[in-house]
Write an enzyme that holds these catalytic residues in place. Structure first.
Site, PDB file in Angstrom:
ATOM      1  N   LYS A 149       0.853  -1.064  -0.073  1.00 34.90           N
ATOM      2  CA  LYS A 149      -0.053  -0.162  -0.041  1.00 34.90           C
ATOM      3  C   LYS A 149       1.095   0.949   0.140  1.00 34.90           C
ATOM      4  O   LYS A 149       1.734   1.670   1.141  1.00 34.90           O
ATOM      5  CB  LYS A 149      -0.788  -0.006   1.402  1.00 34.90           C
ATOM      6  CG  LYS A 149      -1.963   1.050   1.376  1.00 34.90           C
ATOM      7  CD  LYS A 149      -1.375   2.481   2.033  1.00 34.90           C
ATOM      8  CE  LYS A 149      -2.370   3.376   2.026  1.00 34.90           C
ATOM      9  NZ  LYS A 149      -1.856   4.646   2.617  1.00 34.90           N
ATOM     10  N   GLY A 204       4.538   3.546  10.962  1.00 32.33           N
ATOM     11  CA  GLY A 204       3.809   4.864  10.800  1.00 32.33           C
ATOM     12  C   GLY A 204       3.582   5.169  12.129  1.00 32.33           C
ATOM     13  O   GLY A 204       4.176   4.969  13.182  1.00 32.33           O
ATOM     14  N   GLY A 209      -1.360   2.584  13.417  1.00 33.89           N
ATOM     15  CA  GLY A 209      -0.952   1.217  13.532  1.00 33.89           C
ATOM     16  C   GLY A 209      -1.704   0.539  14.607  1.00 33.89           C
ATOM     17  O   GLY A 209      -1.914  -0.879  14.401  1.00 33.89           O
ATOM     18  N   GLU A 228       5.619  -1.048  13.178  1.00 32.70           N
ATOM     19  CA  GLU A 228       6.788  -0.286  14.052  1.00 32.70           C
ATOM     20  C   GLU A 228       6.025   1.233  14.162  1.00 32.70           C
ATOM     21  O   GLU A 228       5.719   1.860  12.937  1.00 32.70           O
ATOM     22  CB  GLU A 228       7.718   0.102  13.136  1.00 32.70           C
ATOM     23  CG  GLU A 228       8.927   0.826  13.906  1.00 32.70           C
ATOM     24  CD  GLU A 228      10.137   1.011  12.904  1.00 32.70           C
ATOM     25  OE1 GLU A 228      10.437   2.150  12.797  1.00 32.70           O
ATOM     26  OE2 GLU A 228      10.790   0.125  12.377  1.00 32.70           O
ATOM     27  N   CYS A 265      12.249   7.683  13.230  1.00 29.17           N
ATOM     28  CA  CYS A 265      11.765   6.818  14.296  1.00 29.17           C
ATOM     29  C   CYS A 265      12.776   6.620  15.574  1.00 29.17           C
ATOM     30  O   CYS A 265      12.357   6.177  16.646  1.00 29.17           O
ATOM     31  CB  CYS A 265      11.172   5.324  13.884  1.00 29.17           C
ATOM     32  SG  CYS A 265      12.362   4.345  12.956  1.00 29.17           S
ATOM     33  N   GLU A 357       5.875  11.722  21.917  1.00 23.19           N
ATOM     34  CA  GLU A 357       6.962  11.894  20.882  1.00 23.19           C
ATOM     35  C   GLU A 357       6.571  13.241  20.148  1.00 23.19           C
ATOM     36  O   GLU A 357       5.302  13.433  19.816  1.00 23.19           O
ATOM     37  CB  GLU A 357       6.830  10.755  19.921  1.00 23.19           C
ATOM     38  CG  GLU A 357       7.797  10.957  18.578  1.00 23.19           C
ATOM     39  CD  GLU A 357       7.714   9.991  17.581  1.00 23.19           C
ATOM     40  OE1 GLU A 357       8.473   9.603  16.956  1.00 23.19           O
ATOM     41  OE2 GLU A 357       6.636   8.781  17.922  1.00 23.19           O
TER      42      GLU A 357
END
Length: 508
Positions: A149, A204, A209, A228, A265, A357
């Protein structure tokens, strides 16, 4: 036809399902050659692909060019893994009439491809975690038909990369339906829900997720989902390390935070350092004129602007490097790094505003008072992370200094909550190697038993199968006595069970 799929998506999934038996049956050497062909093709088209990537993502030519190289290296590394054969984990227990629990049948175990897999591309790595990135390489290496995707942040690059990969796989003789590309979140969700899809992968946000992981788990037949999602990658720096090399640490920290505009990340989001060290001053001195960098897309830029504003407004926060963000007429955000400092007391008091984050070039220095139990800080503030880092002095590396027990406890605490523990380094360097672990407890990943970087990633898309008393003619090559591929086989010797635990009995 599956009711939830449009005719176009039904055709995609049907091709993948039809290709699954033939692709799984291809010899590992054939898959290896096909994967290497994709790597060669990507490098041959690097110039054109990088130009598209620069236009769509705002990432630099140097960064994107290096990422194509990394993508090719990943593919070739999996090709080597296929030829080696160790990933099959072939185990053979021959029949044994003297087995401790009675007659043991002949039992042989190996791993087989799970079937068609959907991989949701990442925005921040338009090559290395996108159409032909690490997840895709592992899926194809495992022998699973792949549906990718595409990420909405670089659709043109996704199409161009897919075209290169499709032609390379076709020329290498891989079955039709081995690899396909789709666009659109709704299309991706619909494919994930289809009963013919046997696993999913995603890089993402935590919110998306979790949504996808829940969909995979709530299907009538749940499937593995490897996401992740998020990580703040805490760093701990000792006072002696600052005394020993403050300037070096400050420079490395700023490089790590500002690289790719902090859209990684593995960016170090929080640094814990004893109060009163010279690190904050060293960071300010090392900052100089930090370059402005475009964020990946307007949505990410707006989110970063909001998060940055919230952090700067929190009580007790001091801006060491104010940084900033501006928006152009197209809505793209251009950011310079922001670094703030806060005491541990204020960090605790305002944790709700600070611990989340910040996806972009921002990091928080948390100054800890003397006597702080560093190991206890991890479970206090965080769940899972991709990485945790300790910067120590040369003397502390010997394990003989007065704070050695404290540092050992910290390392043990980090290992409980991260996938990779670093020493005197920076987390944004992720080496693509067989021993690499790029994962961690939730919310770093949805499945802490795997990695998305390194050759161990192939295990996510295979499942173990044992064969009992099977004639040689019905066994996979990996389990046959003749071992035609010459792969590693673990063979249990007859009578081995008689010696199990003997040394313990002899000591009693």
């Amino acid at each position: 036809m599956t009711e939830s799929l449009s005719p176009e998506l039904e055709a995609v999934v049907a091709r993948a399902a039809a290709a699954a038996p033939a692709f799984a049956a291809t010899a590992p050497e054939s898959r290896a050659r096909a994967i290497v062909a994709v790597a060669d093709a990507l490098e041959a088209h690097k110039s054109d692909l990088v130009q598209i990537g620069m236009r769509e993502t705002g990432l630099t030519e140097i960064r994107l060019s290096g990422e194509v190289t990394r993508t090719a290296v990943q593919l070739r590394l999996f090709a080597d893994t296929l030829v080696d054969g160790g990933y099959l984990d072939a185990r053979i227990d021959p029949a044994d009439s003297d087995f401790a629990l009675g007659v043991r049948p002949d039992i042989r175990r190996t791993h087989l491809p799970v079937g068609p897999v959907i991989n949701f591309s990442a925005s921040n790595f338009p090559f290395a975690f996108s159409v032909m990135g690490g997840d895709s390489a592992a899926i194809l290496a495992a022998g699973c038909p792949l549906i990718v995707k595409a990420h909405s942040g670089h659709p043109e690059l996704s199409d161009a990369t897919a075209a290169v990969a499709t032609e390379a796989l076709r020329a290498a003789g891989m079955p039709e339906g081995t690899f396909q590309l789709i666009h659109g979140r709704e299309a991706g969700v619909a494919v994930l829900q289809d009963r013919r899809i046997k696993a999913g992968a995603f890089t993402g946000s935590i919110a998306v997720g979790r949504l996808l992981a829940d969909i995979a788990a709530s299907r009538p037949a749940p499937i593995p989902f490897y996401g992740e999602l998020g990580s703040v990658n805490p760093v701990f720096i000792t006072a002696d390390a600052v005394t020993e090399r403050a300037s070096e640490i400050a420079t490395g920290f700023l490089t790590s935070v500002s690289g790719s505009a902090g859209q990684l990340c593995t960016k170090p989001g929080f640094v814990f350092v004893p109060a009163g060290t010279g690190l904050p001053a060293a960071i300010q001195e090392a900052a100089g004129e930090l370059a402005e960098h475009r964020l990946l897309d307007p949505r990410i830029a707006r989110s970063f602007d909001e998060r940055r504003t919230e952090i700067l407004a929190a009580p007790g926060v001091t801006a060491l490097i104010p940084g900033g963000i501006r928006f152009d007429t197209d809505g793209h955000g251009w950011a310079t790094p922001t670094v703030v400092a806060v005491s541990l007391d204020d960090f605790r008091a305002n944790a709700e505003a600070l611990v989340e984050e910040a996806f972009g070039p921002l990091s928080i220095i948390v100054e800890t008072p003397a006597g702080t139990d560093l190991a206890a800080l991890m479970p206090e503030f965080y769940e899972g992370n991709l990485t945790g880092t300790l910067h120590h002095s040369a003397a502390e590396a010997t394990g003989t200094t007065a704070n050695a027990p404290e540092l050992r406890a910290l390392v043990a605490a980090l290992a409980q909550q991260v996938g990779r523990v670093l020493f005197n380094g920076w987390s944004t360097g992720v080496a693509v190697t067989p021993a690499q672990q790029h994962g961690g407890p939730w919310p770093a990943t949805t499945n802490d038993a795997s990695t998305s970087v390194g050759t161990a990633a192939i295990s996510r898309f295979m499942r173990p199968v044992a064969y009992q008393n099977a004639p040689q003619a019905f066994l996979p090559d990996a389990l046959q006595d003749t071992n035609p591929a010459g792969i590693p086989q673990h063979i249990s010797p007859a009578g081995e069970s008689q010696s199990w635990g003997a040394r313990w009995h002899s000591e009693v």
